[in-house]
Design an enzyme around this catalytic site. Sequence first.
Site, PDB file in Angstrom:
ATOM      1  N   TRP A 146       0.791  -7.395  -6.145  1.00 51.48           N
ATOM      2  CA  TRP A 146       0.423  -6.513  -7.250  1.00 51.48           C
ATOM      3  C   TRP A 146       1.571  -5.592  -7.659  1.00 51.48           C
ATOM      4  O   TRP A 146       1.825  -5.378  -8.839  1.00 51.48           O
ATOM      5  CB  TRP A 146      -0.817  -5.707  -6.889  1.00 51.48           C
ATOM      6  CG  TRP A 146      -1.438  -4.921  -8.004  1.00 51.48           C
ATOM      7  CD1 TRP A 146      -1.844  -3.618  -7.965  1.00 51.48           C
ATOM      8  CD2 TRP A 146      -1.784  -5.377  -9.321  1.00 51.48           C
ATOM      9  NE1 TRP A 146      -2.408  -3.231  -9.161  1.00 51.48           N
ATOM     10  CE2 TRP A 146      -2.383  -4.304 -10.018  1.00 51.48           C
ATOM     11  CE3 TRP A 146      -1.646  -6.607  -9.986  1.00 51.48           C
ATOM     12  CZ2 TRP A 146      -2.831  -4.406 -11.333  1.00 51.48           C
ATOM     13  CZ3 TRP A 146      -2.096  -6.715 -11.302  1.00 51.48           C
ATOM     14  CH2 TRP A 146      -2.676  -5.622 -11.960  1.00 51.48           C
ATOM     15  N   ASN A 147       2.296  -5.029  -6.679  1.00 53.79           N
ATOM     16  CA  ASN A 147       3.423  -4.168  -7.028  1.00 53.79           C
ATOM     17  C   ASN A 147       4.495  -4.942  -7.787  1.00 53.79           C
ATOM     18  O   ASN A 147       5.051  -4.459  -8.784  1.00 53.79           O
ATOM     19  CB  ASN A 147       4.033  -3.544  -5.767  1.00 53.79           C
ATOM     20  CG  ASN A 147       3.136  -2.496  -5.156  1.00 53.79           C
ATOM     21  OD1 ASN A 147       2.316  -1.888  -5.828  1.00 53.79           O
ATOM     22  ND2 ASN A 147       3.275  -2.291  -3.862  1.00 53.79           N
ATOM     23  N   SER A 148       4.813  -6.143  -7.307  1.00 52.36           N
ATOM     24  CA  SER A 148       5.824  -6.962  -7.976  1.00 52.36           C
ATOM     25  C   SER A 148       5.402  -7.297  -9.401  1.00 52.36           C
ATOM     26  O   SER A 148       6.216  -7.294 -10.331  1.00 52.36           O
ATOM     27  CB  SER A 148       6.070  -8.249  -7.186  1.00 52.36           C
ATOM     28  OG  SER A 148       6.698  -7.979  -5.945  1.00 52.36           O
ATOM     29  N   HIS A 178       5.561 -14.214  -5.720  1.00 57.31           N
ATOM     30  CA  HIS A 178       4.342 -14.511  -4.961  1.00 57.31           C
ATOM     31  C   HIS A 178       3.123 -13.858  -5.590  1.00 57.31           C
ATOM     32  O   HIS A 178       2.002 -14.068  -5.142  1.00 57.31           O
ATOM     33  CB  HIS A 178       4.501 -14.029  -3.520  1.00 57.31           C
ATOM     34  CG  HIS A 178       4.629 -12.541  -3.381  1.00 57.31           C
ATOM     35  ND1 HIS A 178       5.563 -11.806  -4.064  1.00 57.31           N
ATOM     36  CD2 HIS A 178       3.941 -11.638  -2.625  1.00 57.31           C
ATOM     37  CE1 HIS A 178       5.455 -10.526  -3.739  1.00 57.31           C
ATOM     38  NE2 HIS A 178       4.484 -10.396  -2.882  1.00 57.31           N
ATOM     39  N   HIS A 196       0.827  -1.201   0.000  1.00 58.53           N
ATOM     40  CA  HIS A 196       0.000   0.000   0.000  1.00 58.53           C
ATOM     41  C   HIS A 196       0.866   1.257   0.000  1.00 58.53           C
ATOM     42  O   HIS A 196       0.563   2.235  -0.681  1.00 58.53           O
ATOM     43  CB  HIS A 196      -0.909   0.010   1.228  1.00 58.53           C
ATOM     44  CG  HIS A 196      -1.818  -1.168   1.317  1.00 58.53           C
ATOM     45  ND1 HIS A 196      -3.190  -1.078   1.159  1.00 58.53           N
ATOM     46  CD2 HIS A 196      -1.565  -2.480   1.557  1.00 58.53           C
ATOM     47  CE1 HIS A 196      -3.731  -2.281   1.285  1.00 58.53           C
ATOM     48  NE2 HIS A 196      -2.763  -3.148   1.525  1.00 58.53           N
ATOM     49  N   ASP A 245      -4.770 -11.310  -2.564  1.00 60.27           N
ATOM     50  CA  ASP A 245      -5.147 -11.181  -3.972  1.00 60.27           C
ATOM     51  C   ASP A 245      -4.226 -11.945  -4.905  1.00 60.27           C
ATOM     52  O   ASP A 245      -4.423 -11.945  -6.122  1.00 60.27           O
ATOM     53  CB  ASP A 245      -5.180  -9.703  -4.377  1.00 60.27           C
ATOM     54  CG  ASP A 245      -3.859  -8.992  -4.110  1.00 60.27           C
ATOM     55  OD1 ASP A 245      -3.016  -9.547  -3.385  1.00 60.27           O
ATOM     56  OD2 ASP A 245      -3.679  -7.861  -4.604  1.00 60.27           O
ATOM     57  N   GLN A 246      -3.222 -12.609  -4.354  1.00 63.31           N
ATOM     58  CA  GLN A 246      -2.209 -13.275  -5.177  1.00 63.31           C
ATOM     59  C   GLN A 246      -2.780 -14.351  -6.110  1.00 63.31           C
ATOM     60  O   GLN A 246      -2.351 -14.443  -7.271  1.00 63.31           O
ATOM     61  CB  GLN A 246      -1.119 -13.854  -4.280  1.00 63.31           C
ATOM     62  CG  GLN A 246      -0.355 -12.798  -3.493  1.00 63.31           C
ATOM     63  CD  GLN A 246       0.359 -13.356  -2.276  1.00 63.31           C
ATOM     64  OE1 GLN A 246       0.585 -14.567  -2.179  1.00 63.31           O
ATOM     65  NE2 GLN A 246       0.720 -12.484  -1.341  1.00 63.31           N
ATOM     66  N   GLU A 283       5.769  -4.208 -11.597  1.00 63.96           N
ATOM     67  CA  GLU A 283       7.185  -3.943 -11.851  1.00 63.96           C
ATOM     68  C   GLU A 283       7.748  -4.921 -12.878  1.00 63.96           C
ATOM     69  O   GLU A 283       8.519  -4.533 -13.769  1.00 63.96           O
ATOM     70  CB  GLU A 283       7.979  -4.022 -10.551  1.00 63.96           C
ATOM     71  CG  GLU A 283       7.758  -2.846  -9.615  1.00 63.96           C
ATOM     72  CD  GLU A 283       8.614  -2.933  -8.365  1.00 63.96           C
ATOM     73  OE1 GLU A 283       9.488  -3.815  -8.295  1.00 63.96           O
ATOM     74  OE2 GLU A 283       8.407  -2.114  -7.453  1.00 63.96           O
ATOM     75  N   GLN A 320      14.506  -4.487  -5.829  1.00 66.55           N
ATOM     76  CA  GLN A 320      13.842  -5.368  -6.786  1.00 66.55           C
ATOM     77  C   GLN A 320      13.751  -4.791  -8.192  1.00 66.55           C
ATOM     78  O   GLN A 320      14.069  -5.475  -9.167  1.00 66.55           O
ATOM     79  CB  GLN A 320      12.445  -5.732  -6.284  1.00 66.55           C
ATOM     80  CG  GLN A 320      11.678  -6.620  -7.261  1.00 66.55           C
ATOM     81  CD  GLN A 320      10.504  -7.294  -6.627  1.00 66.55           C
ATOM     82  OE1 GLN A 320      10.679  -8.204  -5.819  1.00 66.55           O
ATOM     83  NE2 GLN A 320       9.302  -6.857  -6.967  1.00 66.55           N
TER      84      GLN A 320
END
EC number: 2.4.1.298
Length: 504
Positions: free
Chosen positions: A395-397, A392, A23, A416-417, A400, A377
């Site tokens: 959402w950010n990963s 995993h 977040h 949410d994964q 990106e 990252q």
Amino acid sequence: MVGRGKGKGREHVLLVVFPAQGHISPALQLAFKIVAHSSIDLTFLTSSSAVASILIGLPPTAPALNFAAFSQGNLHNDDDDDDDAKDYMHTLCKHGSQSVRDIIHSTKKGQGQGQGQGQGQGQGQGHPITRILYTTLLPWAADVAREFRLPSVLLWTQPVTTFLTFHYYFTGYEDAINKVRNQQGTEDDSTIQLPRLPLLSSRDLHSFMLPSNPFKGAINTFKEHLEALDAEETPPTILVNSYDALEEEALQAMIPKYKTMGIGPLIPSSVFDTRETTCEVVSLVPDLAQKSKDDCQWHGWLNSKAEGSVIYVSFGSHVKQSKAQTEEIAKGLLASGHPFLWVITSNEEEEGDEIMEQNLVEEIQEKGMMIVPWCAQFQVLKHPSVGCFMTHCGWNSTLESIACGVPMIGFPKMFDQPTISKLIAHVWKVGVRVNAAVDGIVGQEVIKNCIESVMDPDGIGRELNENVRKFMSLGKKAAEEGGSSHNNFKAFLQDMTGGTTTIN
């Protein structure tokens, strides 16, 4: 450059943020964009521990913000402690909502709260709060805004697809979704077709919807979100960390009820820089999981590897793998024959003296592979030697990885994964997804096969690379001047300032 005409008084936004990396990262990016492209004052409110980490990690070149903090209580690391999670959310609501009230009152009196950042104190702390932005999991912020007759805007930090799934669940599709979710762990492969969403099975649903969910009351938070939005007198505004080309159908489904604006991807703009990354590249988003200075050894190691040959493995700051699962991952990685850079956080190491058997550790070392407790990252993902990201599916990963043009192996566990993994593997087709055995463990052969699929230059790997580069290009275009996200952000700023702000 920013132009500002005459009109109403100075706008002061209070951005209330759930204290977790998923977040804070997009919220900080949004905050920086707002202050960089307008005369709007902004106060960033989150937990005291998160603020401390942010202030330590922010470079002096970051745009100046005001920071304020509330107590968040303690959340233990037990994966199945429902009472602990309820206590945490209650404490967050109690202290967070009171802090929002206090800041509103103090700015009305001209007594600005918070800590300045950058060159001395942040500007405009005495201006009254005129609007509240709040992130996912904090519906009480909208309630406080209504107490003071202030407009509020939700910053949704998960996929639009996830929002719609909860929306449908609470607006007539509960029985149909429950029929599917109750098949979890069985041989039944029932699916549900929700309007303008992909087919979803139990393994694709948000973990809060599943019978196995340990946090039984958590789903009510999403119901409270919908209730807070429905309580608005005019169609509520929702800013989403996504972009039109990525979730076009889902965004269209939101339009009749909500003023939904895709302003993503909310990631450092340097991600789209085509120049080769270096370890010294500065990120404007501190990582709350970073517990020691990065020694950058990974950068020299990546430089020594062939283009597109490296598997980057990271499961985020909150996902912990069991020793049995960690060993299967290690065996699968070693069997693939590809070099790998694996982030194993200090939290995982604290679970016990051994994260895997010593013979595996020795084999990894002998073969010259790299395990690190932390690394930057997006700088890793930008490196030309990286050809695959085992993730995993945070959402950010995910955003990106797409922005860097790196295909993924989805290894979802919770929240949410699973839904994001569905999007990665079956909707956008920018990666593959692992399948766990009956005991919940993903075996080494499955991992090895997934790696081979993604890294195959002539088979499915070629298609995955083409697709991820397509969405990388579309994301960059969305963020550029004239793109959908740029235009939506511009419209949002103009809405806040009465049309007096222009972005050149």
